[in-house]
Design an enzyme around this catalytic site. Structure first.
Site, mmCIF file in Angstrom:
data_model
loop_
_atom_site.group_PDB
_atom_site.id
_atom_site.type_symbol
_atom_site.label_atom_id
_atom_site.label_comp_id
_atom_site.label_asym_id
_atom_site.label_seq_id
_atom_site.Cartn_x
_atom_site.Cartn_y
_atom_site.Cartn_z
ATOM 1 N N HIS A 44 -43.463 115.923 31.911
ATOM 2 C CA HIS A 44 -42.904 116.507 30.698
ATOM 3 C C HIS A 44 -41.391 116.353 30.709
ATOM 4 O O HIS A 44 -40.785 116.193 31.769
ATOM 5 C CB HIS A 44 -43.175 118.017 30.630
ATOM 6 C CG HIS A 44 -44.590 118.424 30.812
ATOM 7 N ND1 HIS A 44 -45.406 118.795 29.764
ATOM 8 C CD2 HIS A 44 -45.351 118.562 31.932
ATOM 9 C CE1 HIS A 44 -46.590 119.151 30.215
ATOM 10 N NE2 HIS A 44 -46.597 119.012 31.533
ATOM 11 N N TYR A 45 -40.757 116.479 29.550
ATOM 12 C CA TYR A 45 -39.334 116.797 29.527
ATOM 13 C C TYR A 45 -39.181 118.198 28.953
ATOM 14 O O TYR A 45 -40.024 118.687 28.206
ATOM 15 C CB TYR A 45 -38.494 115.782 28.759
ATOM 16 C CG TYR A 45 -38.820 115.545 27.294
ATOM 17 C CD1 TYR A 45 -38.927 116.577 26.375
ATOM 18 C CD2 TYR A 45 -38.962 114.243 26.821
ATOM 19 C CE1 TYR A 45 -39.191 116.336 25.040
ATOM 20 C CE2 TYR A 45 -39.231 113.992 25.483
ATOM 21 C CZ TYR A 45 -39.336 115.042 24.597
ATOM 22 O OH TYR A 45 -39.590 114.797 23.284
ATOM 23 N N THR A 46 -38.077 118.841 29.315
ATOM 24 C CA THR A 46 -37.895 120.245 28.927
ATOM 25 C C THR A 46 -37.438 120.410 27.486
ATOM 26 O O THR A 46 -37.692 121.450 26.878
ATOM 27 C CB THR A 46 -36.863 120.927 29.834
ATOM 28 O OG1 THR A 46 -35.612 120.227 29.720
ATOM 29 C CG2 THR A 46 -37.323 120.916 31.287
ATOM 30 N N GLU A 109 -41.952 119.302 35.105
ATOM 31 C CA GLU A 109 -40.967 119.287 34.022
ATOM 32 C C GLU A 109 -39.702 118.581 34.500
ATOM 33 O O GLU A 109 -39.248 118.795 35.631
ATOM 34 C CB GLU A 109 -40.617 120.713 33.595
ATOM 35 C CG GLU A 109 -41.728 121.454 32.895
ATOM 36 C CD GLU A 109 -41.789 121.167 31.398
ATOM 37 O OE1 GLU A 109 -40.919 120.403 30.900
ATOM 38 O OE2 GLU A 109 -42.697 121.696 30.733
ATOM 39 N N HIS A 147 -47.299 113.839 28.994
ATOM 40 C CA HIS A 147 -47.829 114.846 28.077
ATOM 41 C C HIS A 147 -48.301 114.196 26.786
ATOM 42 O O HIS A 147 -49.330 114.576 26.213
ATOM 43 C CB HIS A 147 -46.744 115.881 27.807
ATOM 44 C CG HIS A 147 -47.255 117.199 27.345
ATOM 45 N ND1 HIS A 147 -46.419 118.219 26.940
ATOM 46 C CD2 HIS A 147 -48.516 117.691 27.201
ATOM 47 C CE1 HIS A 147 -47.140 119.273 26.584
ATOM 48 N NE2 HIS A 147 -48.417 118.966 26.731
ATOM 49 N N ASP A 157 -43.417 113.989 24.929
ATOM 50 C CA ASP A 157 -42.757 113.884 26.228
ATOM 51 C C ASP A 157 -43.642 113.179 27.265
ATOM 52 O O ASP A 157 -44.869 113.239 27.149
ATOM 53 C CB ASP A 157 -42.336 115.279 26.727
ATOM 54 C CG ASP A 157 -43.444 116.321 26.687
ATOM 55 O OD1 ASP A 157 -44.212 116.338 25.712
ATOM 56 O OD2 ASP A 157 -43.528 117.124 27.625
#
Length: 239
Positions: A44-46, A109, A147, A157
């Protein structure tokens, strides 16, 4: 200033020594359902302004989201949920026709807004962490997904700036296919190939194409074209 309870850390761990994450427990977790064990890793990215802000959110009981790990842009590594437990990071979606991805996966993340490259330090720590997790849970490169792969149309993401090919070269993600794709192939063949690769969510053709491109060729634009078939790695349907 780091948030309370989050030690400062700038040194990047060795790529050979075991990682020692900063333990910052989140209350947002539960047992994995039906005796499932991790068989996937979801990246994921935040989409937040800082890693500290992301850690606080992932540990906020009112938000009810979490992840097992978070890697800051400077290489700092936090762990918020034990790998044996079910973190709340994936949400609705499926992969290879299997749902409840939270019970099947470990969530990582990455401190990134989604509109800029991932730092070299961050990628180095990610690669080391992936290797350790894959050994612990006997995972193959195909176990590492984004994701957006398992939730096409709902999530984007780790996004178009993530370097999947860097992971592929190290055996940390499935290698893409090569060669020429078919000319004028129908969408149903593309859909069948995408499903074989794991993209099994019930979405329309445009959403599926966007998800596959996010993973393999985010620079792709416009309608389905031969180059979209190439990374899926199968030639039999059109030879």
């Amino acid at each position: 200033m780091p948030a309370a309870g989050i030690p400062a850390r700038s040194a990047v761990p060795s790529t050979t020594d075991p990682l020692t994450p900063i333990w910052h427990p989140s209350p947002n977790f539960g047992p994995r359902r039906d005796g499932l064990k991790p068989s996937l890793i979801v990246l994921h990215y935040t989409a937040m302004s800082s890693a500290v802000e992301a850690v606080e959110r992932l540990c906020d009981p009112e938000v009810e989201v979490s992840a097992h790990y978070l890697i800051g842009a400077n290489g700092t590594l936090w762990q918020m949920v034990k790998e044996q437990e079910r973190a709340w990071h994936a949400g609705a979606g499926e992969w290879h026709s299997k749902d409840d991805i939270n019970s099947r996966s470990i969530g990582i993340e990455l401190d990134n807004r989604g509109d800029h490259p991932f730092s070299a330090r961050q990628m180095t720590v990610l690669e080391t962490l992936l290797k350790e997790i894959m050994v612990r849970w006997s995972m193959q490169p195909s176990s590492v997904i984004g994701h957006s792969d398992m939730a096409p149309g709902r999530k984007s993401d780790p996004g178009p700036r993530f370097d999947w090919q860097r992971l592929e070269r190290q055996g940390l993600a499935s290698r893409r296919g090569h060669g020429e794709g078919p000319q004028d192939a129908p969408n149903d063949i593309f859909r069948a190939l995408a499903r074989d690769a794991g993209f099994s969510a019930n979405v329309d053709d445009d959403t599926l194409l966007t998800a596959v491109r996010l993973r393999f060729r985010p620079w792709g634009k416009g309608p389905l074209e031969p180059a979209d078939f190439t990374p899926l790695g199968h030639t039999a349907p059109w030879t």
